[in-house]
Write a protein that holds these residues in place. Structure first.
Motif, PDB file in Angstrom:
ATOM      1  N   ARG A 159      -0.254   3.138   8.454  1.00 41.37           N
ATOM      2  CA  ARG A 159       1.047   2.510   7.823  1.00 41.37           C
ATOM      3  C   ARG A 159       0.992   0.964   8.366  1.00 41.37           C
ATOM      4  N   LEU A 160       1.259   0.136   7.228  1.00 42.69           N
ATOM      5  CA  LEU A 160       1.220  -1.490   7.445  1.00 42.69           C
ATOM      6  C   LEU A 160       2.412  -2.071   6.815  1.00 42.69           C
ATOM      7  N   THR A 161       2.846  -3.234   7.662  1.00 44.89           N
ATOM      8  CA  THR A 161       3.971  -3.864   6.757  1.00 44.89           C
ATOM      9  C   THR A 161       3.178  -5.198   6.753  1.00 44.89           C
ATOM     10  N   SER A 162       4.175  -6.059   5.696  1.00 44.89           N
ATOM     11  CA  SER A 162       3.545  -7.356   5.706  1.00 44.89           C
ATOM     12  C   SER A 162       3.403  -8.444   6.983  1.00 44.89           C
TER      13      SER A 162
ATOM     14  N   GLY B 124       4.960  -4.150   1.692  1.00 48.85           N
ATOM     15  CA  GLY B 124       4.520  -5.415   1.642  1.00 48.85           C
ATOM     16  C   GLY B 124       5.881  -6.565   1.470  1.00 48.85           C
ATOM     17  N   ASN B 125       6.880  -5.904   1.190  1.00 53.32           N
ATOM     18  CA  ASN B 125       8.268  -6.879   0.824  1.00 53.32           C
ATOM     19  C   ASN B 125       7.641  -7.788  -0.282  1.00 53.32           C
ATOM     20  N   GLY B 126       7.078  -7.333  -1.209  1.00 58.95           N
ATOM     21  CA  GLY B 126       6.684  -8.123  -2.308  1.00 58.95           C
ATOM     22  C   GLY B 126       5.579  -8.878  -2.207  1.00 58.95           C
ATOM     23  N   SER B 127       4.832  -8.779  -1.048  1.00 62.16           N
ATOM     24  CA  SER B 127       3.618  -9.784  -1.008  1.00 62.16           C
ATOM     25  C   SER B 127       2.521  -8.839  -1.494  1.00 62.16           C
TER      26      SER B 127
ATOM     27  N   LEU C  76       3.174  -2.902  -4.852  1.00 54.89           N
ATOM     28  CA  LEU C  76       4.439  -1.908  -4.495  1.00 54.89           C
ATOM     29  C   LEU C  76       4.376  -1.512  -3.295  1.00 54.89           C
ATOM     30  N   SER C  77       5.575  -1.013  -2.629  1.00 56.61           N
ATOM     31  CA  SER C  77       5.519  -0.499  -1.350  1.00 56.61           C
ATOM     32  C   SER C  77       5.439   0.956  -1.473  1.00 56.61           C
ATOM     33  N   GLY C  78       4.418   1.652  -0.719  1.00 54.33           N
ATOM     34  CA  GLY C  78       4.425   3.082  -0.873  1.00 54.33           C
ATOM     35  C   GLY C  78       2.883   3.416  -0.396  1.00 54.33           C
TER      36      GLY C  78
ATOM     37  N   THR D 242      -5.996  -7.226   3.464  1.00 51.34           N
ATOM     38  CA  THR D 242      -5.399  -8.614   3.692  1.00 51.34           C
ATOM     39  C   THR D 242      -4.139  -8.663   2.778  1.00 51.34           C
ATOM     40  N   ALA D 243      -3.008  -8.947   3.388  1.00 49.69           N
ATOM     41  CA  ALA D 243      -1.675  -9.329   2.727  1.00 49.69           C
ATOM     42  C   ALA D 243      -1.550 -10.736   2.469  1.00 49.69           C
TER      43      ALA D 243
END
Length: 294
Positions: A176-179, A221-224, A265-267, A292-293
């Motif tokens: 699991r990764l976040t931006s 990604g909060n839209g990234s 998309l987030s998911g 890469t984000a």
């Protein structure tokens, strides 16, 4: 010498153990900089290798005896480990001196600097607890140059301590990764195998692949944007299933393929890699997946 209070955890390989409380500024609850890994031991022996960011501005020595190096406030990686495992092994590999600091689900601190006569740290736990492990990789400052962090390869092994370890171990873990994850180009080691075509494989992708994905990824990604790149010694096909069920493929760049998702998309994402060359379809081809984000 191992601390007697922690011999019950049955560490098989380690240089030292610390049970002190959090150092000032240390925050295990913070979002880990290189993601969260979920691993279920009931699915059998597994191995997961990824690049992470090592180092920081907190002295690990403050956590207790035998802890060494400079670590960040937030963990490098958080591991959610299921029940029933026989041995959990964590190690870091780099070109210079690194250290490991792990907080176990019970709150104990495990540390290792140099293992087995080298500069790479290893920690092995037999009959490991189920739960959350926070993992920091430190840099031993006398060996590093300037800068706040350095790239290091972190390995997670779930193995049977009484069995010979095979050359190749699959992984069914989910990352699991976040931006804003670090390093900004994060590498995950995987294998391409074309012996079996997965049911979801789109014929337009041009090649076959193993039913087992190269990577299960959860991305917030909060839209990234998100770019996935596969690199290997053979001509590859890369396929990504997005959270809405769409399939995105690339098989035109020979040994390096990429899928670019400008507004990811987030998911949940499922990533397969398959070899294009007939002779490679019955073999395991080492590949590197770069995330890469943007």
């Amino acid at each position: 010498m191992l601390s007697k209070t922690l011999l019950a955890t049955s560490l098989a390989v380690m240089a030292g153990v610390a049970t002190a409380g959090l150092a000032e500024g240390q925050t295990a609850a913070r979002e880990p900089v290189s993601g969260t890994l979920r691993l279920d031991p009931s699915q059998g022996p597994q191995r997961f290798d990824m690049s992470i960011s090592a180092g920081g501005d907190i002295e690990a020595d403050d956590l207790g005896r035998d802890c060494a190096g400079e670590i960040a406030d937030a963990p490098s990686l958080r591991l959610h480990y299921g029940s029933g495992g026989d041995m959990l092994r964590v190690f870091a590999m780099s070109n210079t001196d690194t250290s490991l600091v792990i907080q176990t689900p019970s709150g104990d601190w495990l540390c290792n600097d140099d293992a087995m006569g080298g500069l790479d740290p290893i920690l092995s736990l037999s009959s490991p607890q189920e739960g959350e492990y926070n993992i920091w990789v430190g840099r031993v400052s006398s060996f590093w140059g300037g800068g706040d962090s350095e790239p290091v390869e972190l390995g997670i092994l779930n193995i049977d301590s009484n069995a010979e370890m095979p050359r190749y171990l699959p992984t069914y873990a989910t990352l699991r990764l976040t931006s804003g994850f670090q390093p900004s180009e994060l590498d995950v080691r995987a294998h391409a195998n074309g012996a079996v075509r997965p049911p979801a494989w789109d014929n337009r992708c041009g090649a076959v692949s193993s039913e087992t994905p190269a990577l299960n990824l959860e991305f917030d990604g909060n839209g990234s944007g998100l770019m996935v790149r596969a690199n290997g010694s053979d001509d590859l096909t890369l396929m990504v299933r997005t959270p809405n069920g769409d399939f995105v493929c690339n098989d035109e760049l020979e040994a390096a393929d990429f899928v670019d998702l400008p507004s990811a998309l987030s998911g949940a994402y499922t990533i397969w890699v398959g070899p294009q060359v007939d002779r490679a379809r019955s073999a395991l081809i080492p590949v590197s997946l770069t995330l890469t984000a943007n």
